[in-house]
Design an enzyme around this catalytic site. Structure first.
Site, PDB file in Angstrom:
ATOM      1  N   ASN A   1     -15.416 -13.129 -49.775  1.00  0.00           N
ATOM      2  CA  ASN A   1     -14.489 -12.795 -50.859  1.00  0.00           C
ATOM      3  C   ASN A   1     -15.267 -12.476 -52.129  1.00  0.00           C
ATOM      4  O   ASN A   1     -16.336 -13.043 -52.390  1.00  0.00           O
ATOM      5  CB  ASN A   1     -13.430 -13.887 -51.078  1.00  0.00           C
ATOM      6  N   ILE A   2     -14.717 -11.556 -52.884  1.00  0.00           N
ATOM      7  CA  ILE A   2     -15.367 -11.085 -54.115  1.00  0.00           C
ATOM      8  C   ILE A   2     -14.316 -11.093 -55.219  1.00  0.00           C
ATOM      9  O   ILE A   2     -13.304 -10.375 -55.119  1.00  0.00           O
ATOM     10  CB  ILE A   2     -15.937  -9.654 -53.921  1.00  0.00           C
ATOM     11  N   GLU A   3     -14.537 -11.925 -56.223  1.00  0.00           N
ATOM     12  CA  GLU A   3     -13.554 -12.066 -57.306  1.00  0.00           C
ATOM     13  C   GLU A   3     -13.990 -11.278 -58.540  1.00  0.00           C
ATOM     14  O   GLU A   3     -15.174 -11.197 -58.857  1.00  0.00           O
ATOM     15  CB  GLU A   3     -13.368 -13.548 -57.639  1.00  0.00           C
TER      16      GLU A   3
ATOM     17  N   ALA B   1     -13.053 -10.365 -62.746  1.00  0.00           N
ATOM     18  CA  ALA B   1     -12.527 -11.066 -63.930  1.00  0.00           C
ATOM     19  C   ALA B   1     -11.078 -10.702 -64.245  1.00  0.00           C
ATOM     20  O   ALA B   1     -10.322 -11.545 -64.741  1.00  0.00           O
ATOM     21  CB  ALA B   1     -13.418 -10.777 -65.135  1.00  0.00           C
TER      22      ALA B   1
ATOM     23  N   TYR C   1      -8.922 -10.271 -62.113  1.00  0.00           N
ATOM     24  CA  TYR C   1      -8.247 -10.910 -60.968  1.00  0.00           C
ATOM     25  C   TYR C   1      -7.700  -9.978 -59.890  1.00  0.00           C
ATOM     26  O   TYR C   1      -8.005 -10.159 -58.724  1.00  0.00           O
ATOM     27  CB  TYR C   1      -7.121 -11.853 -61.425  1.00  0.00           C
TER      28      TYR C   1
ATOM     29  N   CYS D   1     -10.357 -10.305 -50.385  1.00  0.00           N
ATOM     30  CA  CYS D   1     -10.614 -11.407 -49.456  1.00  0.00           C
ATOM     31  C   CYS D   1     -11.767 -11.061 -48.510  1.00  0.00           C
ATOM     32  O   CYS D   1     -12.064  -9.885 -48.263  1.00  0.00           O
ATOM     33  CB  CYS D   1      -9.370 -11.680 -48.609  1.00  0.00           C
TER      34      CYS D   1
ATOM     35  N   GLU E   1     -11.891 -11.313 -45.272  1.00  0.00           N
ATOM     36  CA  GLU E   1     -11.466 -10.598 -44.065  1.00  0.00           C
ATOM     37  C   GLU E   1     -11.417  -9.092 -44.312  1.00  0.00           C
ATOM     38  O   GLU E   1     -11.845  -8.286 -43.478  1.00  0.00           O
ATOM     39  CB  GLU E   1     -10.067 -11.061 -43.623  1.00  0.00           C
TER      40      GLU E   1
ATOM     41  N   CYS F   1      -4.669 -14.804 -45.429  1.00  0.00           N
ATOM     42  CA  CYS F   1      -3.473 -14.581 -46.253  1.00  0.00           C
ATOM     43  C   CYS F   1      -2.605 -13.500 -45.599  1.00  0.00           C
ATOM     44  O   CYS F   1      -3.026 -12.817 -44.659  1.00  0.00           O
ATOM     45  CB  CYS F   1      -3.865 -14.185 -47.678  1.00  0.00           C
TER      46      CYS F   1
ATOM     47  N   CYS G   1      -4.111  -9.965 -45.543  1.00  0.00           N
ATOM     48  CA  CYS G   1      -5.185  -9.815 -44.540  1.00  0.00           C
ATOM     49  C   CYS G   1      -4.626  -9.797 -43.122  1.00  0.00           C
ATOM     50  O   CYS G   1      -5.147  -9.089 -42.256  1.00  0.00           O
ATOM     51  CB  CYS G   1      -6.230 -10.909 -44.713  1.00  0.00           C
TER      52      CYS G   1
HETATM   53  N1  THU Z   1      -9.254 -15.699 -49.859  1.00  0.00           N
HETATM   54  C1  THU Z   1      -9.869 -15.052 -48.819  1.00  0.00           C
HETATM   55  O1  THU Z   1     -10.994 -14.567 -48.963  1.00  0.00           O
HETATM   56  N2  THU Z   1      -9.210 -14.945 -47.639  1.00  0.00           N
HETATM   57  C2  THU Z   1      -7.961 -15.437 -47.406  1.00  0.00           C
HETATM   58  O2  THU Z   1      -7.349 -15.118 -46.404  1.00  0.00           O
HETATM   59  C3  THU Z   1      -7.392 -16.375 -48.379  1.00  0.00           C
HETATM   60  C4  THU Z   1      -7.922 -16.263 -49.764  1.00  0.00           C
HETATM   61  C5  THU Z   1      -9.952 -15.794 -51.143  1.00  0.00           C
HETATM   62  C6  THU Z   1      -9.381 -14.946 -52.242  1.00  0.00           C
HETATM   63  C7  THU Z   1      -9.848 -15.673 -53.454  1.00  0.00           C
HETATM   64  O3  THU Z   1     -11.149 -15.194 -53.783  1.00  0.00           O
HETATM   65  C8  THU Z   1      -9.958 -17.113 -53.032  1.00  0.00           C
HETATM   66  O4  THU Z   1      -9.922 -17.120 -51.621  1.00  0.00           O
HETATM   67  C9  THU Z   1      -8.830 -17.998 -53.555  1.00  0.00           C
HETATM   68  O5  THU Z   1      -7.598 -17.436 -53.275  1.00  0.00           O
END
Ligand code: THU
Length: 138
Positions: free
Chosen positions: A42-44, A46, A48, A53, A55, A85, A88
């Protein structure tokens, strides 16, 4: 490629998670039709909403290299069993209606599902391909 090797690849990818906002690390590894493995984290971001995710990172890497059929995906996160999620699940379904989904804590402790169990009665590419609605509407 067995389940444990795919989980190991997902665990390694999890190390790369860029999560300055949630602190929640996720890794994924997809096994494609040619038995090649693509990984993602996962790559966040700023602001948002562009956050992606693990996957989807893994699947988009595979698709961008011409691989369109997911045989299996392993997912690991900071919770004991991190399930994909909803978004995904839909993306896995697009490229892997019959995919095996491995929800892992580690290589010894994991659960195995079929995508159909996690996303029953799904909508997918076949719906659009088989659509007759367009003709009815004209
Ligand atoms: N996240 C995933 O990478 N995969 C999922 O199926 C659930 C959520 C990540 C997104 C975000 O960076 C962090 O988890 C919190 O939601």
């Amino acid at each position: 490629m067995n389940d444990k090797k795919l989980i190991k690849a997902a665990l390694e990818a999890k190390e790369m998670a860029h999560v300055p906002y949630s602190g929640f690390h996720v890794g994924a590894a997809v096994l494609m039709e040619d038995d090649k493995v693509y990984t993602g984290c996962n790559i966040e971001i700023a602001s948002y909403s562009p956050t992606i995710c693990a996957e989807r990172t893994a699947i988009f890497k595979a698709v961008s290299e011409g691989k369109k059929k997911v045989k299996a995906i392993a997912i690991v996160g900071d919770s004991k069993h991190t399930y994909p999620c909803g978004v995904c699940r839909q993306v896995i379904r697009e490229f892997g209606k019959d995919a095996k989904v491995i929800i892992a804590n580690d290589e010894q402790d994991y659960l195995v599902y079929q995508l159909e169990e996690l996303l029953p009665h799904s909508f997918g590419p076949e719906d659009l391909a088989n659509s007759s609605r367009e003709e009815e509407d004209v």
